[in-house]
Design a protein around this motif. Structure first.
Motif, PDB file in Angstrom:
ATOM      1  N   TYR A  11      -4.874  13.613  -1.058  1.00 52.79           N
ATOM      2  CA  TYR A  11      -5.620  13.605  -2.295  1.00 52.79           C
ATOM      3  C   TYR A  11      -6.133  14.880  -2.460  1.00 52.79           C
ATOM      4  O   TYR A  11      -6.668  14.826  -3.924  1.00 52.79           O
ATOM      5  N   LEU A  12      -6.185  15.836  -1.604  1.00 49.41           N
ATOM      6  CA  LEU A  12      -6.737  17.418  -2.120  1.00 49.41           C
ATOM      7  C   LEU A  12      -5.669  17.717  -3.339  1.00 49.41           C
ATOM      8  O   LEU A  12      -4.344  17.646  -3.203  1.00 49.41           O
ATOM      9  N   ASN A  13      -6.331  18.312  -4.424  1.00 48.40           N
ATOM     10  CA  ASN A  13      -5.514  18.860  -5.347  1.00 48.40           C
ATOM     11  C   ASN A  13      -5.824  20.320  -5.851  1.00 48.40           C
ATOM     12  O   ASN A  13      -6.115  20.658  -6.871  1.00 48.40           O
ATOM     13  N   ASP A  14      -6.037  21.228  -4.657  1.00 53.27           N
ATOM     14  CA  ASP A  14      -6.603  22.394  -5.014  1.00 53.27           C
ATOM     15  C   ASP A  14      -5.680  23.447  -5.685  1.00 53.27           C
ATOM     16  O   ASP A  14      -6.244  24.263  -6.297  1.00 53.27           O
ATOM     17  N   TYR A  15      -4.529  23.379  -5.640  1.00 48.74           N
ATOM     18  CA  TYR A  15      -3.444  24.381  -6.359  1.00 48.74           C
ATOM     19  C   TYR A  15      -3.697  24.180  -7.688  1.00 48.74           C
ATOM     20  O   TYR A  15      -3.610  25.435  -8.592  1.00 48.74           O
ATOM     21  N   SER A  16      -3.963  22.975  -8.320  1.00 42.99           N
ATOM     22  CA  SER A  16      -4.061  23.019  -9.643  1.00 42.99           C
ATOM     23  C   SER A  16      -5.479  23.603 -10.234  1.00 42.99           C
ATOM     24  O   SER A  16      -5.462  24.340 -11.294  1.00 42.99           O
ATOM     25  N   LYS A  17      -6.459  23.685  -9.232  1.00 45.58           N
ATOM     26  CA  LYS A  17      -7.732  24.405  -9.591  1.00 45.58           C
ATOM     27  C   LYS A  17      -7.285  25.905  -9.564  1.00 45.58           C
ATOM     28  O   LYS A  17      -7.965  26.863 -10.249  1.00 45.58           O
ATOM     29  N   VAL A  18      -6.368  26.373  -8.573  1.00 46.29           N
ATOM     30  CA  VAL A  18      -5.992  27.849  -8.475  1.00 46.29           C
ATOM     31  C   VAL A  18      -5.579  28.195  -9.987  1.00 46.29           C
ATOM     32  O   VAL A  18      -5.874  29.299 -10.401  1.00 46.29           O
ATOM     33  N   MET A  19      -4.569  27.522 -10.242  1.00 43.77           N
ATOM     34  CA  MET A  19      -3.836  27.711 -11.789  1.00 43.77           C
ATOM     35  C   MET A  19      -5.051  27.885 -12.761  1.00 43.77           C
ATOM     36  O   MET A  19      -4.916  28.657 -13.575  1.00 43.77           O
ATOM     37  N   SER A  20      -5.956  26.798 -12.923  1.00 47.07           N
ATOM     38  CA  SER A  20      -6.971  26.818 -13.814  1.00 47.07           C
ATOM     39  C   SER A  20      -8.021  27.903 -13.654  1.00 47.07           C
ATOM     40  O   SER A  20      -8.223  28.705 -14.765  1.00 47.07           O
ATOM     41  N   ALA A  21      -8.170  28.377 -12.556  1.00 45.84           N
ATOM     42  CA  ALA A  21      -9.111  29.507 -12.388  1.00 45.84           C
ATOM     43  C   ALA A  21      -8.243  30.837 -12.787  1.00 45.84           C
ATOM     44  O   ALA A  21      -8.944  31.766 -13.072  1.00 45.84           O
ATOM     45  N   ALA A  22      -7.140  30.871 -12.713  1.00 47.39           N
ATOM     46  CA  ALA A  22      -6.420  32.071 -13.052  1.00 47.39           C
ATOM     47  C   ALA A  22      -6.833  32.608 -14.777  1.00 47.39           C
ATOM     48  O   ALA A  22      -6.814  33.608 -14.992  1.00 47.39           O
ATOM     49  N   GLY A  23      -7.240  31.475 -15.488  1.00 42.20           N
ATOM     50  CA  GLY A  23      -7.515  31.723 -16.728  1.00 42.20           C
ATOM     51  C   GLY A  23      -6.541  32.309 -17.741  1.00 42.20           C
ATOM     52  O   GLY A  23      -6.566  32.793 -18.753  1.00 42.20           O
ATOM     53  N   ASP A  24      -5.285  32.123 -17.314  1.00 39.98           N
ATOM     54  CA  ASP A  24      -4.140  32.342 -18.312  1.00 39.98           C
ATOM     55  C   ASP A  24      -3.276  31.268 -18.337  1.00 39.98           C
ATOM     56  O   ASP A  24      -2.185  30.947 -17.593  1.00 39.98           O
ATOM     57  N   LEU A  49      -4.549  20.729   2.255  1.00 41.12           N
ATOM     58  CA  LEU A  49      -4.802  22.179   2.353  1.00 41.12           C
ATOM     59  C   LEU A  49      -5.879  22.215   1.580  1.00 41.12           C
ATOM     60  O   LEU A  49      -6.261  21.850   0.454  1.00 41.12           O
ATOM     61  N   ASN A  50      -6.599  23.324   1.985  1.00 43.46           N
ATOM     62  CA  ASN A  50      -7.989  24.020   1.233  1.00 43.46           C
ATOM     63  C   ASN A  50      -7.847  24.980   0.593  1.00 43.46           C
ATOM     64  O   ASN A  50      -7.777  26.158   1.380  1.00 43.46           O
ATOM     65  N   LEU A  51      -7.536  25.130  -0.621  1.00 41.55           N
ATOM     66  CA  LEU A  51      -7.262  26.396  -1.314  1.00 41.55           C
ATOM     67  C   LEU A  51      -8.496  27.134  -2.048  1.00 41.55           C
ATOM     68  O   LEU A  51      -8.303  28.175  -2.535  1.00 41.55           O
ATOM     69  N   VAL A  52      -9.395  26.295  -2.347  1.00 45.16           N
ATOM     70  CA  VAL A  52     -10.570  26.566  -3.122  1.00 45.16           C
ATOM     71  C   VAL A  52     -11.883  25.936  -2.384  1.00 45.16           C
ATOM     72  O   VAL A  52     -11.537  25.088  -1.705  1.00 45.16           O
ATOM     73  N   PRO A  53     -12.961  26.684  -2.631  1.00 47.47           N
ATOM     74  CA  PRO A  53     -14.106  26.296  -1.912  1.00 47.47           C
ATOM     75  C   PRO A  53     -14.943  25.011  -2.297  1.00 47.47           C
ATOM     76  O   PRO A  53     -15.658  24.593  -1.697  1.00 47.47           O
TER      77      PRO A  53
END
Length: 900
Positions: free
Chosen positions: A93-106, A173-177
């Motif tokens: 249920y964790l979906n942190d990698y999509s947040k990593v992508m969004s945080a890139a801002g590109d 996996l926990n990729l963002v806080p």
């Protein structure tokens, strides 16, 4: 796993840490049970391009690796499951990698792979796709109970017959806080970084991460298949809290109902349960409710001297959230296997809100024996999630496996190892060496059986002939040290080899040939005994006696030996693509090729010296050979005239050079070692100076490393074997991550030397060079001038050679030209080096999918001036075949548009 500090690679620790859980935007702890190298992946192994890998959620990537390892641990070769009704049930249920992508801002770095790479449903679907599994496939999200619910659903699917095998588990996996911040605000995280389940000081949990997968099969099927059963799932149950005090609060009555249903489904009484692995998140609300529910069910009818033992793996590895249930289940299975319940950590002062004496509970603070007794050992796993979904599973110890002793055993054994790269093969061999050193009592027959049957076989191969596990260890150690090792063979498979069987003649024999095979190989013995029965009317003594007691066996005895050798090779999966024989060997070659029956062949061999032979050959029924047969006489081989002539001129004038000219590279002698070593690969079945099994297995090992497909199950069919857990595949991970983001990860696009450098390109190139850390500041300062000179030279070169492919006559392009262009284009699309592309492998074997096919077709139209359909890559699935097709189309018409 040790509890680690939050790794800086995930997020800025100092920026997000504050011991106050109510501090806005902060995490109240520095610690967690975190995995290392979550940015690493081995995409080539799974046929995924480097370009796609960077867009795939690391949870999906981790699941591919662990799913593969689970199958290898079960000694189930993944390749054997292709198109099978195998189900996949994954809690996530964790979906942190999509947040990593969004945080890139590109947003320009989002590609066609980003959506499917971050879809939770694809986590299960990708595993089914990669392995070719056709059973139910689904991702399950019930928050912290997800993976145990997945196990429940997998068992239901097996019982309903929807699948015959199932992979069930979870990943997190926990990729963002973000979730850690939210859990801090709800006071669910313990600031001291520990799970103190059941303790008075319990103040929440610590986050962990990981992946777990189990392989499930119906018990009767597992017993019939001789599987290594680790435990039995007696029953399970799932329900929901319904309307309770709050959505996320646990409900004791609902948990009791789940446990009762699981016990009922299992057909066991609560007093039979020895141990329960609990959710045990250490929260002030949930923990007393869960323990009270367990006490209400398991505390009844329980003897005073047999308290219910409870514990939680979260005190060891933290709370894995969607993977926590499968972690708990695996812990119970391991405890059953080892006969020992591991200690529950951080338990010093019992929680006063739990009625310990009333519920007859015990928490093991040190290693506690859980030994096999008169009654079967049973344990439970309890989970719930803030979604309100509860799950409970009842586990039972595995049935005692009693392997019937074998009356025979081969004196030597063959271990076959393989990998997709040479580096991985060397590492795999080292893993086996270390495993053998740590487990010296393992039976070599079981080791080889499990490795040969329970693994997929790849192009980089190693085979080792040994008589014992200690000898196998010594040979692997010598190989790692770079020494020459007798009976060890290594090679890289280029394709399916063309194998010619050469049946030797009367002069190629030695005393006692085949005796040891007759004693230890049932297939060989059965074939020889069959010949013996046919020959009884013609011989004065039994065939084995004629064969093994004479230095010069008669033609019938030699024929029977070679026929039995052929049947042995055939039973191991080694089939000829052509056969050839010398004098009596030609009769065997013709027989196995189907020219005449075994009975007729033996009659011809027995009667070849009598006057009435001319009449006998006319009585035989002849057929056209089903296998290409090279003869040494002119004329039709399936006629009586041929064999009448053959008996007068038995010496074979034909040479294996004929076969070599036809592309045969491997010549397997069905007999003793007599072939010229000028051939590329000449392998005898027997050797006058070697024990029968040694030569036979050395030749089989050589065939294996040259790409022969061996039926490893049949290879050990005559012997009693047990499946063992052995080292799994050594992943060759490299970093694959999304583009620039605030975590410090940066995706740097390479600048092509064929493109002009604009200002942004210049900055990008400078950044690339700075990241190498190999240039001094003075050297970096020279870069602007150097690049200016390079661009001038590039402009001059372009002016001199500015001739596009469209300006050239398409008819001047050869298949080699097109092939070179395709190699470079595909390498660029896949993110690999051109020399890593094999023009004969299917496109999908190195990660070329429909998205990349469209890209290649589009550039083909631009640069070749041709309307290429992406479907061309389906109908011509290799670079070699596609290049040849395109060349023919170009030759046919310069302007023709061709689409399929």
């Amino acid at each position: 796993m040790p509890l680690l500090k939050f790794l800086p690679i995930r997020w800025d620790l100092e920026k997000f840490y504050d011991p106050d859980p109510d501090a806005p935007g902060k995490v109240c702890t520095r610690k967690g049970g975190f995995l290392t190298q979550v940015d690493g992946f081995n995409p080539e192994f799974f046929g995924i391009s480097a370009r796609e890998a960077a867009s795939i959620d690391p949870q999906q990537r981790l699941l591919l690796e662990v799913g593969w390892e689970a199958l290898e641990n079960a000694t189930l070769a993944p390749e054997h499951l292709y198109n099978s009704s195998t189900g996949v049930f994954i809690g996530i249920y964790l979906n942190d990698y999509s947040k990593v992508m969004s945080a890139a801002g590109d947003s320009t770095q989002i590609d066609a792979f980003s959506a499917i790479g971050n879809s939770l449903s694809v986590a299960a679907g990708r595993l089914s796709y990669i392995l070719g599994l056709k059973g139910p496939s689904m991702a399950i999200d019930t928050s912290c109970s997800s993976s145990l619910v997945s196990v429940h659903l997998a068992c239901q699917s097996l019982r309903l017959g929807e699948c015959n095998l199932a992979l069930a588990g979870g990943v997190g996996l926990n990729l963002v806080p973000d979730t850690s911040i939210a859990l801090s605000k709800s006071h669910m995280l313990n600031p001291n970084g520990r799970c103190q389940t059941f303790d008075a000081a319990a103040n929440g949990f610590v986050k962990g991460e990981g992946c777990g997968v189990v392989v499930l099969k119906r018990l009767k099927d597992a017993l019939a298949d001789g599987d290594n059963i680790l435990a039995i799932i007696r029953g399970s149950a799932v329900n929901h809290n319904g309307r309770s005090s709050s959505l996320i609060a646990p409900n004791g009555m609902s948990q009791q109902a789940t446990i009762r249903q699981a016990l009922e489904n299992s057909g066991v009484d609560s007093a039979q349960i020895d141990y329960v692995e609990v959710q045990g998140t250490g929260t002030s609300v949930g923990e007393p409710i869960e323990v009270a529910a367990l006490g209400a069910i398991f505390g009844k009818n329980r003897p005073q001297d047999k308290p219910l033992v409870i514990g939680s793996v979260k005190t060891n590895i933290g709370h894995l959230e969607p993977a926590s249930g499968i972690a708990s289940l695996i812990k119970v299975v391991l405890a059953l296997q080892h006969g020992e319940i591991p200690p529950h950590l951080h338990f010093q002062h019992p929680n006063p809100n739990i009625k310990w004496d009333e519920f007859r509970l015990k928490v093991p603070t040190e290693r506690m024996p859980w030994t096999v007794g008169a009654k079967s050992r049973l344990g439970g796993v309890n989970t719930f999630g803030f979604s309100g979904t509860n799950a409970h599973v009842i586990l039972e110890e595995a049935p005692i496996s009693e392997v019937a002793p074998s009356s025979i055993e081969r004196p030597l054994h063959l271990l076959a190892l393989s990998a997709k790269t040479e580096e991985a093969l060397i590492e795999l061999a080292e893993r086996y060496e270390k495993h053998l050193a740590a487990n010296p009592d393992l039976a070599i027959g079981d080791i080889c059986f499990s490795a040969n049957n329970g693994r997929s076989h790849f192009q980089h191969r190693l085979s080792v002939v040994a008589s014992s596990s200690s000898e196998l260890y010594e040979k692997l150690a010598a190989f790692r040290a770079g020494q020459e090792v007798t009976g060890l063979f290594k090679g890289k498979v280029a394709g399916s080899p063309k194998i010619a069987f050469i049946f030797t003649g009367l002069s190629y024999q030695h005393l006692g040939m085949g005796r040891k095979l007759y004693e230890t190989q049932l297939t060989f013995r059965a074939a020889l005994d069959h010949c013996d029965q046919i020959l009884r009317p013609y011989l004065e003594q039994p065939l084995p006696e004629l064969l093994f007691s004479q230095s010069s066996p008669t033609p019938p005895a030699l024929f029977s030996l070679e026929y039995a050798l052929f049947q042995l090779w055939k039973s191991w999966g080694i089939q000829p693509t052509a056969v050839m024989g010398n004098d009596v060997g030609e009769y065997v070659a013709a027989c196995v090729a189907g020219v005449f029956s075994l009975e007729d062949a033996l009659k011809l061999v027995v009667k070849s010296q009598v006057d009435e032979f001319e009449q006998i050959v006319k009585e035989v029924t002849y057929s056209q050979p089903r296998i290409p047969l090279v003869s040494h006489l002119t004329g039709e081989i399936a006629t009586s005239e041929y064999w009448s002539e053959q008996v007068r001129k038995p010496e074979n004038a034909a040479s294996v050079d004929i076969l070599a000219q036809q592309g045969y590279e491997i010549f397997l002698e069905i007999g003793s070692d007599r072939l010229s070593k000028n051939q590329k690969v000449s392998l005898p079945s027997l050797h006058p100076e070697k024990e029968d099994s040694q030569q036979l297995l050395e030749s089989l090992g050589t065939l294996y490393v040259h790409g022969a497909k061996v039926d490893w199950l049949a290879f050990d069919l005559d012997y009693s074997r047990q499946r063992l857990q052995l080292p799994t595949y050594p992943w060759q991970r490299k970093r694959h991550w999304f583009g620039a983001n605030r975590n410090g990860h940066e995706k740097v696009e390479s600048v092509s030397p064929n493109q002009s450098l604009n200002n942004s390109d210049f900055k990008q190139l400078v950044k690339q060079l700075e990241m190498t850390a190999e240039l001094s500041q003075a050297e970096l300062n020279l870069l602007p001038r150097l690049l200016e000179l390079l661009e001038k030279q590039q402009t001059k070169t372009e002016e001199e050679t500015n001739i596009t492919l469209q300006q050239l006559s398409l008819k001047s392009l050869t298949a080699e030209d097109i092939q070179a262009w395709l190699v470079n284009q595909i390498a660029q699309e896949l993110g690999v080096k051109p020399d890593e592309i094999n023009i004969r492998l299917p496109f999908d074997s190195y990660g070329l999918d429909s998205v990349l096919a469209i890209a290649i077709a589009t550039t083909g139209k631009q640069f070749l001036g041709l309307d290429m359909s992406p479907l061309l890559l389906v109908h011509y699935p290799t670079i070699e075949s596609l290049s040849q097709h395109l060349a023919k189309e170009v030759e046919a018409s310069e302007s023709e548009t061709f689409e399929i």
